[in-house]
Design a protein around this motif. Sequence first.
Motif, PDB file in Angstrom:
ATOM      1  N   ILE A 177       1.110  30.729  -9.631  1.00 41.40           N
ATOM      2  CA  ILE A 177       1.139  30.277  -8.240  1.00 41.40           C
ATOM      3  C   ILE A 177      -0.113  30.722  -7.506  1.00 41.40           C
ATOM      4  CG2 ILE A 177       2.298  30.669  -6.020  1.00 41.40           C
ATOM      5  CD1 ILE A 177       4.936  30.777  -7.676  1.00 41.40           C
ATOM      6  N   ILE A 178      -0.517  31.957  -7.703  1.00 39.76           N
ATOM      7  CA  ILE A 178      -1.709  32.479  -7.030  1.00 39.76           C
ATOM      8  C   ILE A 178      -2.962  31.779  -7.549  1.00 39.76           C
ATOM      9  CG2 ILE A 178      -3.150  34.532  -6.741  1.00 39.76           C
ATOM     10  CD1 ILE A 178      -0.466  36.132  -6.835  1.00 39.76           C
ATOM     11  N   GLY A 179      -3.023  31.571  -8.847  1.00 42.60           N
ATOM     12  CA  GLY A 179      -4.181  30.884  -9.416  1.00 42.60           C
ATOM     13  C   GLY A 179      -4.300  29.442  -8.958  1.00 42.60           C
ATOM     14  N   ASP A 180      -3.178  28.847  -8.535  1.00 46.64           N
ATOM     15  CA  ASP A 180      -3.166  27.448  -8.092  1.00 46.64           C
ATOM     16  C   ASP A 180      -3.324  27.284  -6.582  1.00 46.64           C
ATOM     17  OD1 ASP A 180      -2.872  26.510 -10.659  1.00 46.64           O
ATOM     18  OD2 ASP A 180      -0.685  26.288 -10.531  1.00 46.64           O
ATOM     19  N   ILE A 181      -3.516  28.371  -5.860  1.00 48.89           N
ATOM     20  CA  ILE A 181      -3.659  28.280  -4.401  1.00 48.89           C
ATOM     21  C   ILE A 181      -4.787  27.312  -4.057  1.00 48.89           C
ATOM     22  CG2 ILE A 181      -4.497  29.539  -2.361  1.00 48.89           C
ATOM     23  CD1 ILE A 181      -2.849  31.922  -3.282  1.00 48.89           C
ATOM     24  N   SER A 182      -4.481  26.391  -3.157  1.00 50.93           N
ATOM     25  CA  SER A 182      -5.474  25.373  -2.807  1.00 50.93           C
ATOM     26  C   SER A 182      -5.607  25.202  -1.298  1.00 50.93           C
ATOM     27  CB  SER A 182      -5.077  24.023  -3.431  1.00 50.93           C
ATOM     28  OG  SER A 182      -3.830  23.598  -2.923  1.00 50.93           O
ATOM     29  N   VAL A 183      -6.741  24.663  -0.904  1.00 51.32           N
ATOM     30  CA  VAL A 183      -7.022  24.289   0.482  1.00 51.32           C
ATOM     31  C   VAL A 183      -7.474  22.838   0.461  1.00 51.32           C
ATOM     32  CG1 VAL A 183      -8.480  24.699   2.506  1.00 51.32           C
ATOM     33  CG2 VAL A 183      -7.648  26.642   1.153  1.00 51.32           C
ATOM     34  N   LYS A 184      -6.816  21.984   1.224  1.00 53.89           N
ATOM     35  CA  LYS A 184      -7.086  20.547   1.206  1.00 53.89           C
ATOM     36  C   LYS A 184      -6.985  19.981  -0.211  1.00 53.89           C
ATOM     37  CE  LYS A 184      -9.910  20.178   5.385  1.00 53.89           C
ATOM     38  NZ  LYS A 184     -11.197  19.733   5.966  1.00 53.89           N
ATOM     39  N   SER A 185      -5.935  20.428  -0.905  1.00 57.05           N
ATOM     40  CA  SER A 185      -5.603  19.962  -2.256  1.00 57.05           C
ATOM     41  C   SER A 185      -6.635  20.330  -3.309  1.00 57.05           C
ATOM     42  CB  SER A 185      -5.402  18.434  -2.261  1.00 57.05           C
ATOM     43  OG  SER A 185      -4.353  18.069  -1.376  1.00 57.05           O
ATOM     44  N   VAL A 186      -7.542  21.234  -2.980  1.00 51.70           N
ATOM     45  CA  VAL A 186      -8.552  21.690  -3.940  1.00 51.70           C
ATOM     46  C   VAL A 186      -8.310  23.174  -4.228  1.00 51.70           C
ATOM     47  CG1 VAL A 186     -11.001  22.046  -4.394  1.00 51.70           C
ATOM     48  CG2 VAL A 186     -10.232  20.022  -3.109  1.00 51.70           C
ATOM     49  N   LYS A 187      -8.179  23.517  -5.501  1.00 48.61           N
ATOM     50  CA  LYS A 187      -7.972  24.914  -5.867  1.00 48.61           C
ATOM     51  C   LYS A 187      -9.123  25.776  -5.368  1.00 48.61           C
ATOM     52  CE  LYS A 187      -5.093  24.335  -9.989  1.00 48.61           C
ATOM     53  NZ  LYS A 187      -4.965  24.667 -11.432  1.00 48.61           N
ATOM     54  N   VAL A 188      -8.759  26.875  -4.723  1.00 49.01           N
ATOM     55  CA  VAL A 188      -9.755  27.778  -4.141  1.00 49.01           C
ATOM     56  C   VAL A 188     -10.407  28.643  -5.208  1.00 49.01           C
ATOM     57  CG1 VAL A 188     -10.090  29.676  -2.524  1.00 49.01           C
ATOM     58  CG2 VAL A 188      -8.571  27.794  -1.927  1.00 49.01           C
ATOM     59  N   GLY A 189      -9.647  28.949  -6.235  1.00 52.73           N
ATOM     60  CA  GLY A 189     -10.172  29.833  -7.278  1.00 52.73           C
ATOM     61  C   GLY A 189      -9.812  31.286  -7.051  1.00 52.73           C
TER      62      GLY A 189
END
Length: 260
Positions: A122-134
């Motif tokens: 879940i943490i690895g998949d965190i995204s902003v505007k549907s783009v993974k933040v990393g």
Amino acid sequence: MGVIKLSVNPDGTYRLSDPRCRFASFDLCYGYFQTHRGSLTVDMERSCLHLWSYLASWGMLRGSSKLLSDCSMKVMEDVVTYLSTLKNPDDWELDLGLDASGAPDIVKSKRIIEIYKDLSKIIGDISVKSVKVGVSATPTLVTKIMLGTLGCVPALDRYFRKVVKIGLSQLNQDVLSKIQDFHSKPHFYVNTNKVANIAPDVATGNDIDASVNINIDIDTNTKIRVIDFSGKVTNLLYPRAKVLDMIGFSISAGWTWQII
């Protein structure tokens, strides 16, 4: 180095002496999540704020962290939503994967690892505007979240890893077994001179710090009550994982314990 200041409650348990001290960040976060297990998404903003504040207080929002540079507290929605799905009360009582007698429980231990893996994804998949933040789902970050919400494992930061002699690896059964073995030691501190506040006999089985000064006897059975925002004690006790976390931190970082 610093001091962990405790006060004694009428029932003989301890509590933090000041709700404004950094250590109280755990109390406020853990107390909130434990008492809102079934309603975490009702006030999502408040849930996210508690978790975000706790992580900030314990160093997870600094340096080159993607959580710091690219995210707001709203990304904690993903974690809160997952925690809200843990409807089985047993998931909130996994404390170190041990049974009531303190012996390793295979079912509980396995469940801790499963939750760790879920949160890591879940943490690895965190995204902003549907783009993974990393955002890097490091063992430190994931276990700090697990400690501050579920209270099931110590935070695998550099201090705790050093004292338990764990490398920078993911939480797995081997690592959890080492933590459980660390907990099984009868005493980490034996304070023989409370008046002078000198405790040279730190029985840790390692050579990290042989002169930790405390004025109370501390072991894994020490009972510390969670305090609320006003500083009042609650019915919640620190889980064994948190007491162990504090003991490991004290040994490794050289922090002392004081009764005031």
